[in-house]
Design a protein around this motif. Sequence first.
Motif, PDB file in Angstrom:
ATOM      1  N   ILE A   1      -8.735   6.246   8.626  1.00  0.00           N
ATOM      2  CA  ILE A   1      -7.368   6.240   8.095  1.00  0.00           C
ATOM      3  C   ILE A   1      -7.294   5.402   6.821  1.00  0.00           C
ATOM      4  O   ILE A   1      -6.679   5.801   5.826  1.00  0.00           O
ATOM      5  N   LEU A   2      -7.942   4.237   6.839  1.00  0.00           N
ATOM      6  CA  LEU A   2      -7.881   3.349   5.686  1.00  0.00           C
ATOM      7  C   LEU A   2      -8.602   3.916   4.471  1.00  0.00           C
ATOM      8  O   LEU A   2      -8.277   3.559   3.332  1.00  0.00           O
ATOM      9  N   THR A   3      -9.591   4.765   4.706  1.00  0.00           N
ATOM     10  CA  THR A   3     -10.384   5.299   3.593  1.00  0.00           C
ATOM     11  C   THR A   3     -10.065   6.756   3.284  1.00  0.00           C
ATOM     12  O   THR A   3     -10.802   7.382   2.516  1.00  0.00           O
ATOM     13  N   SER A   4      -9.005   7.280   3.847  1.00  0.00           N
ATOM     14  CA  SER A   4      -8.699   8.701   3.647  1.00  0.00           C
ATOM     15  C   SER A   4      -7.579   8.923   2.639  1.00  0.00           C
ATOM     16  O   SER A   4      -7.017  10.012   2.567  1.00  0.00           O
ATOM     17  N   GLY A   5      -7.257   7.908   1.864  1.00  0.00           N
ATOM     18  CA  GLY A   5      -6.145   8.029   0.927  1.00  0.00           C
ATOM     19  C   GLY A   5      -6.528   8.530  -0.448  1.00  0.00           C
ATOM     20  O   GLY A   5      -5.698   8.486  -1.362  1.00  0.00           O
ATOM     21  N   GLY A   6      -7.758   8.980  -0.612  1.00  0.00           N
ATOM     22  CA  GLY A   6      -8.175   9.458  -1.924  1.00  0.00           C
ATOM     23  C   GLY A   6      -8.512   8.312  -2.869  1.00  0.00           C
ATOM     24  O   GLY A   6      -8.558   7.142  -2.470  1.00  0.00           O
ATOM     25  N   ILE A   7      -8.726   8.655  -4.121  1.00  0.00           N
ATOM     26  CA  ILE A   7      -9.143   7.644  -5.090  1.00  0.00           C
ATOM     27  C   ILE A   7      -8.071   6.573  -5.271  1.00  0.00           C
ATOM     28  O   ILE A   7      -8.349   5.366  -5.224  1.00  0.00           O
ATOM     29  N   ILE A   8      -6.820   7.008  -5.453  1.00  0.00           N
ATOM     30  CA  ILE A   8      -5.743   6.039  -5.669  1.00  0.00           C
ATOM     31  C   ILE A   8      -5.556   5.156  -4.443  1.00  0.00           C
ATOM     32  O   ILE A   8      -5.420   3.930  -4.546  1.00  0.00           O
ATOM     33  N   GLY A   9      -5.545   5.776  -3.270  1.00  0.00           N
ATOM     34  CA  GLY A   9      -5.371   5.003  -2.046  1.00  0.00           C
ATOM     35  C   GLY A   9      -6.507   4.012  -1.833  1.00  0.00           C
ATOM     36  O   GLY A   9      -6.275   2.864  -1.418  1.00  0.00           O
ATOM     37  N   ASN A  10      -7.724   4.417  -2.125  1.00  0.00           N
ATOM     38  CA  ASN A  10      -8.864   3.518  -1.950  1.00  0.00           C
ATOM     39  C   ASN A  10      -8.816   2.360  -2.933  1.00  0.00           C
ATOM     40  O   ASN A  10      -9.170   1.225  -2.592  1.00  0.00           O
ATOM     41  N   VAL A  11      -8.376   2.636  -4.168  1.00  0.00           N
ATOM     42  CA  VAL A  11      -8.243   1.556  -5.150  1.00  0.00           C
ATOM     43  C   VAL A  11      -7.214   0.539  -4.681  1.00  0.00           C
ATOM     44  O   VAL A  11      -7.430  -0.682  -4.773  1.00  0.00           O
TER      45      VAL A  11
ATOM     46  N   TYR B   1       0.718   9.696   7.965  1.00  0.00           N
ATOM     47  CA  TYR B   1       0.078   8.490   8.483  1.00  0.00           C
ATOM     48  C   TYR B   1      -1.025   7.995   7.560  1.00  0.00           C
ATOM     49  O   TYR B   1      -1.318   6.791   7.514  1.00  0.00           O
ATOM     50  N   THR B   2      -1.613   8.898   6.811  1.00  0.00           N
ATOM     51  CA  THR B   2      -2.595   8.458   5.816  1.00  0.00           C
ATOM     52  C   THR B   2      -1.921   7.661   4.710  1.00  0.00           C
ATOM     53  O   THR B   2      -2.415   6.618   4.258  1.00  0.00           O
ATOM     54  N   ALA B   3      -0.748   8.128   4.276  1.00  0.00           N
ATOM     55  CA  ALA B   3      -0.015   7.429   3.219  1.00  0.00           C
ATOM     56  C   ALA B   3       0.482   6.070   3.686  1.00  0.00           C
ATOM     57  O   ALA B   3       0.476   5.093   2.925  1.00  0.00           O
ATOM     58  N   MET B   4       0.910   5.966   4.945  1.00  0.00           N
ATOM     59  CA  MET B   4       1.465   4.713   5.447  1.00  0.00           C
ATOM     60  C   MET B   4       0.395   3.673   5.748  1.00  0.00           C
ATOM     61  O   MET B   4       0.718   2.501   5.984  1.00  0.00           O
ATOM     62  N   ALA B   5      -0.871   4.057   5.714  1.00  0.00           N
ATOM     63  CA  ALA B   5      -1.943   3.104   5.999  1.00  0.00           C
ATOM     64  C   ALA B   5      -1.958   1.967   4.993  1.00  0.00           C
ATOM     65  O   ALA B   5      -2.243   0.815   5.341  1.00  0.00           O
ATOM     66  N   THR B   6      -1.634   2.247   3.741  1.00  0.00           N
ATOM     67  CA  THR B   6      -1.634   1.186   2.733  1.00  0.00           C
ATOM     68  C   THR B   6      -0.531   0.164   2.988  1.00  0.00           C
ATOM     69  O   THR B   6      -0.724  -1.037   2.760  1.00  0.00           O
ATOM     70  N   THR B   7       0.615   0.628   3.464  1.00  0.00           N
ATOM     71  CA  THR B   7       1.683  -0.310   3.798  1.00  0.00           C
ATOM     72  C   THR B   7       1.262  -1.230   4.940  1.00  0.00           C
ATOM     73  O   THR B   7       1.510  -2.444   4.907  1.00  0.00           O
ATOM     74  N   ALA B   8       0.612  -0.651   5.951  1.00  0.00           N
ATOM     75  CA  ALA B   8       0.131  -1.462   7.070  1.00  0.00           C
ATOM     76  C   ALA B   8      -0.880  -2.501   6.585  1.00  0.00           C
ATOM     77  O   ALA B   8      -0.826  -3.672   6.979  1.00  0.00           O
ATOM     78  N   ALA B   9      -1.794  -2.076   5.711  1.00  0.00           N
ATOM     79  CA  ALA B   9      -2.787  -3.013   5.190  1.00  0.00           C
ATOM     80  C   ALA B   9      -2.120  -4.113   4.370  1.00  0.00           C
ATOM     81  O   ALA B   9      -2.494  -5.292   4.465  1.00  0.00           O
ATOM     82  N   GLY B  10      -1.127  -3.741   3.563  1.00  0.00           N
ATOM     83  CA  GLY B  10      -0.419  -4.741   2.767  1.00  0.00           C
ATOM     84  C   GLY B  10       0.299  -5.761   3.623  1.00  0.00           C
ATOM     85  O   GLY B  10       0.293  -6.961   3.317  1.00  0.00           O
ATOM     86  N   LEU B  11       0.905  -5.309   4.718  1.00  0.00           N
ATOM     87  CA  LEU B  11       1.592  -6.239   5.619  1.00  0.00           C
ATOM     88  C   LEU B  11       0.599  -7.130   6.362  1.00  0.00           C
ATOM     89  O   LEU B  11       0.883  -8.309   6.611  1.00  0.00           O
ATOM     90  N   LEU B  12      -0.560  -6.579   6.721  1.00  0.00           N
ATOM     91  CA  LEU B  12      -1.576  -7.371   7.409  1.00  0.00           C
ATOM     92  C   LEU B  12      -2.086  -8.510   6.536  1.00  0.00           C
ATOM     93  O   LEU B  12      -2.531  -9.541   7.046  1.00  0.00           O
TER      94      LEU B  12
END
Length: 231
Positions: free
Chosen positions: A29-39, A182-193
């Motif tokens: 999930i954390l790595t499935s956001g494409g190039i922008i999501g991974n950056v 849920y792939t898009a929301m993974a970055t929000t979860a990581a940011g809150l963590l």
Amino acid sequence: MQDSTTVVSTATNAVQLQPEKQVFSLWEILTSGGIIGNVIMILIFLLGVLALYIFLERYFFLKRAAKETPNFLENIKDFVEEGKIQTAVDYCRTINSPESRMIEKGLARIGRPISDISNAMQNQGQLEVSKFEKNLNILASASGAAPMLGFLGTVIGMIMAFFEISNVTGAVSPKLLASGIYTAMATTAAGLLVGIPAYFFYNFLVTQVDRMVLKIQTHVNEFLDTLNKPL
């Protein structure tokens, strides 16, 4: 025989038609956001490492600075009352603590008006406080920037997900919609963590700095009272 073969074939087809159950994988999930999501994930991770480093460095720095020297102020009072000012200055230099550096500034100006002594000590106190607060602004920025980066990643991910859905002809699969969300929301979860612990780290360190400032101010006031003590 034919009926038995038909039943087996029907059962096999039914098994094949059943959707494969997807196993939850946080890494995928954390790595499935494409190039922008991974950056964005990498940036959030770096902010987390930076926040943890600043917290540990500041925590141990403040812990060393808060270490008490037994009978420090009592010894200074004895030296002053006995007129051994240079001995008191040398003693402060051996201690090398925030209080000792401030009192050393005051000792060096004994003989001048008490206001000059107080001002010199206050100026040194401001330098000591600036040392305590070093990099705390970066920690505060990390606690706010990490969730904002996560939210940015979610917004971009949602835009991309709905763009892909708009290109689908016919009925949109709920699975496709859910996976994009849920792939898009993974970055929000990581940011809150990252942001939530960094926020608590910052407030914890600010509390420790406030305690240090109060303790130093108490010692300074006691030293000034010693100088104002009538002979």
